[in-house]
Design an enzyme around this catalytic site. Structure first.
Site, PDB file in Angstrom:
ATOM      1  N   ASP A 136      34.424  35.144  47.027  1.00 24.80           N
ATOM      2  CA  ASP A 136      35.765  35.272  46.445  1.00 24.80           C
ATOM      3  C   ASP A 136      36.851  34.960  47.479  1.00 24.80           C
ATOM      4  O   ASP A 136      38.014  34.788  47.123  1.00 24.80           O
ATOM      5  CB  ASP A 136      36.000  36.720  45.971  1.00 24.80           C
ATOM      6  CG  ASP A 136      35.621  36.936  44.517  1.00 24.80           C
ATOM      7  OD1 ASP A 136      35.917  36.051  43.701  1.00 24.80           O
ATOM      8  OD2 ASP A 136      35.048  38.004  44.210  1.00 24.80           O
TER       9      ASP A 136
ATOM     10  N   LYS B 169      30.902  33.834  34.429  1.00 24.16           N
ATOM     11  CA  LYS B 169      30.424  33.486  35.776  1.00 24.16           C
ATOM     12  C   LYS B 169      28.901  33.329  35.772  1.00 24.16           C
ATOM     13  O   LYS B 169      28.361  32.396  36.361  1.00 24.16           O
ATOM     14  CB  LYS B 169      30.873  34.550  36.785  1.00 24.16           C
ATOM     15  CG  LYS B 169      32.361  34.482  37.090  1.00 24.16           C
ATOM     16  CD  LYS B 169      32.871  35.653  37.917  1.00 24.16           C
ATOM     17  CE  LYS B 169      34.396  35.593  37.994  1.00 24.16           C
ATOM     18  NZ  LYS B 169      35.002  36.686  38.780  1.00 24.16           N
TER      19      LYS B 169
ATOM     20  N   GLN C 131      33.339  42.393  41.029  1.00 19.01           N
ATOM     21  CA  GLN C 131      34.407  42.108  40.067  1.00 19.01           C
ATOM     22  C   GLN C 131      35.508  43.161  40.169  1.00 19.01           C
ATOM     23  O   GLN C 131      35.237  44.365  40.172  1.00 19.01           O
ATOM     24  CB  GLN C 131      33.818  42.063  38.636  1.00 19.01           C
ATOM     25  CG  GLN C 131      34.793  41.647  37.561  1.00 19.01           C
ATOM     26  CD  GLN C 131      35.289  40.193  37.713  1.00 19.01           C
ATOM     27  OE1 GLN C 131      34.589  39.337  38.250  1.00 19.01           O
ATOM     28  NE2 GLN C 131      36.490  39.936  37.254  1.00 19.01           N
TER      29      GLN C 131
HETATM   30  N1  GUN Z   1      39.274  39.947  38.910  1.00 21.86           N
HETATM   31  C1  GUN Z   1      40.175  39.049  38.471  1.00 21.86           C
HETATM   32  N2  GUN Z   1      39.972  37.864  39.071  1.00 21.86           N
HETATM   33  C2  GUN Z   1      38.935  38.027  39.913  1.00 21.86           C
HETATM   34  C3  GUN Z   1      38.251  37.150  40.811  1.00 21.86           C
HETATM   35  O1  GUN Z   1      38.574  35.976  40.977  1.00 21.86           O
HETATM   36  N3  GUN Z   1      37.211  37.703  41.485  1.00 21.86           N
HETATM   37  C4  GUN Z   1      36.844  38.995  41.346  1.00 21.86           C
HETATM   38  N4  GUN Z   1      35.826  39.447  42.073  1.00 21.86           N
HETATM   39  N5  GUN Z   1      37.458  39.829  40.519  1.00 21.86           N
HETATM   40  C5  GUN Z   1      38.489  39.332  39.807  1.00 21.86           C
END
Ligand code: GUN
Length: 289
Positions: free
Chosen positions: A119, A52, A96
């Site tokens: 998100d 990311k 996350q």
């Molecule tokens: N953990 C697994 N997929 C995601 C996601 O798309 N966003 C976040 N914040 N955590 C995750």
């Protein structure tokens, strides 16, 4: 033999388009900024977070990194989120998941300002998505729809089966396919005769978290198969929830793992960060893009 849906190439196109708009916003004095919070050092999360941040750099988005130790208390995390919610120079906040077991994910997720919730996990944003008035669109489901559209795969009027009902993927994916006029079924671990249900699908989206669970017996001839799963073998080989080799001769189109849905999730996150900054800019008095 199925056509491969190239998530790497499509995500690159989305990122390039986003980069142009990020640069245009910078011209207006707004540096799009994402705060990324990771608690602990779950190995899969480390990979996702690294990717990311790399994508942010490629697109011209500033990323602020908060790597907190596993033993951080929930109150400390909430205090950091409060601070970031209040900062004018931070447009998106990403916590996350999964969080360590001593934290309540639901409480943390609702603490992020709905205006910075890139998100699309906040219930206010999930509700907005469900009534067809989205502020943000959940990244993986948005990536799935983008893959289908850019591969000229029609959703309107098609039988769509989503296997899995998680809040992150299954539920919002079903909502988005519905918004595109698909006829949507959500299947899950209690579905009786899962094979028969899956076999109805023109578009089969699989997000169950079970390696190679979907074999050719689940797939109608010519169907489009979207594999959201990601599993790493001890020898570091990646595979999905779909048995790719087995399904390939039967499907009409299929996403590989890696190189399918994964890169799209990150590209759509970049789009959401841009959107958050654009909304912020427009909320400032008198600004209209
Ligand atoms: N953990 C697994 N997929 C995601 C996601 O798309 N966003 C976040 N914040 N955590 C995750």
């Amino acid at each position: 033999m199925a056509k491969l849906i190239d998530g790497k190439a499509i995500s690159q196109a989305v990122k390039e388009e986003t980069a142009l708009q990020v640069a245009a916003l910078k011209e207006k004095g707004v540096q799009v900024t994402l705060a990324v919070i990771q608690v602990g050092a779950d190995p899969a999360s480390c990979v996702y977070v690294r990717n990311k941040k790399k994508a942010c750099e490629a697109v011209g988005i500033r990323s602020l990194s908060y790597e907190l130790p596993e033993e951080t208390s929930e109150d400390e995390l909430l205090a950091l989120i409060d601070e970031l919610n209040g900062r004018e120079d931070v447009h998106g906040i990403l916590v996350q998941l999964p969080l360590p077991k001593h934290m309540n994910e639901e409480r943390v997720v609702v603490h992020v300002s709905p205006y910075k919730d890139v998100d699309c996990f906040h219930p206010e944003n999930v509700g907005a998505l469900c009534i067809g008035k989205p502020r943000f669109v959940s990244c993986t489901p948005a990536g799935i729809v983008e893959l289908l559209k850019r591969s000229d795969i029609q959703i309107d009027g098609k039988e769509c089966v989503v296997v899995g009902r998680s809040n992150i993927v299954g539920k919002p994916a079903a909502q988005l396919l519905l918004a595109e006029n698909g006829t949507v079924t959500t299947a899950h671990s209690h579905t009786s005769d899962l094979k028969e249900v899956c076999k109805r699908a023109d578009i089969l989206v699989v997000a169950v978290g079970k390696e190679k669970m979907i074999t050719r017996e689940y797939v109608k001839e010519g169907a489009t198969v979207i594999d959201v799963g990601m599993h790493r073998s001890p020898s570091n080989k990646l595979s999905g929830d779909v048995d790719f080799e087995d399904v390939l001769p039967v499907a009409g189109a299929i996403t590989p793992v890696p190189g399918g849905v994964g890169p799209m999730t990150i590209a759509m996150l970049m789009k959401n960060c841009l959107h958050a900054a654009t909304l912020w800019y427009e909320r400032q008095e008198g600004n209209r893009l």
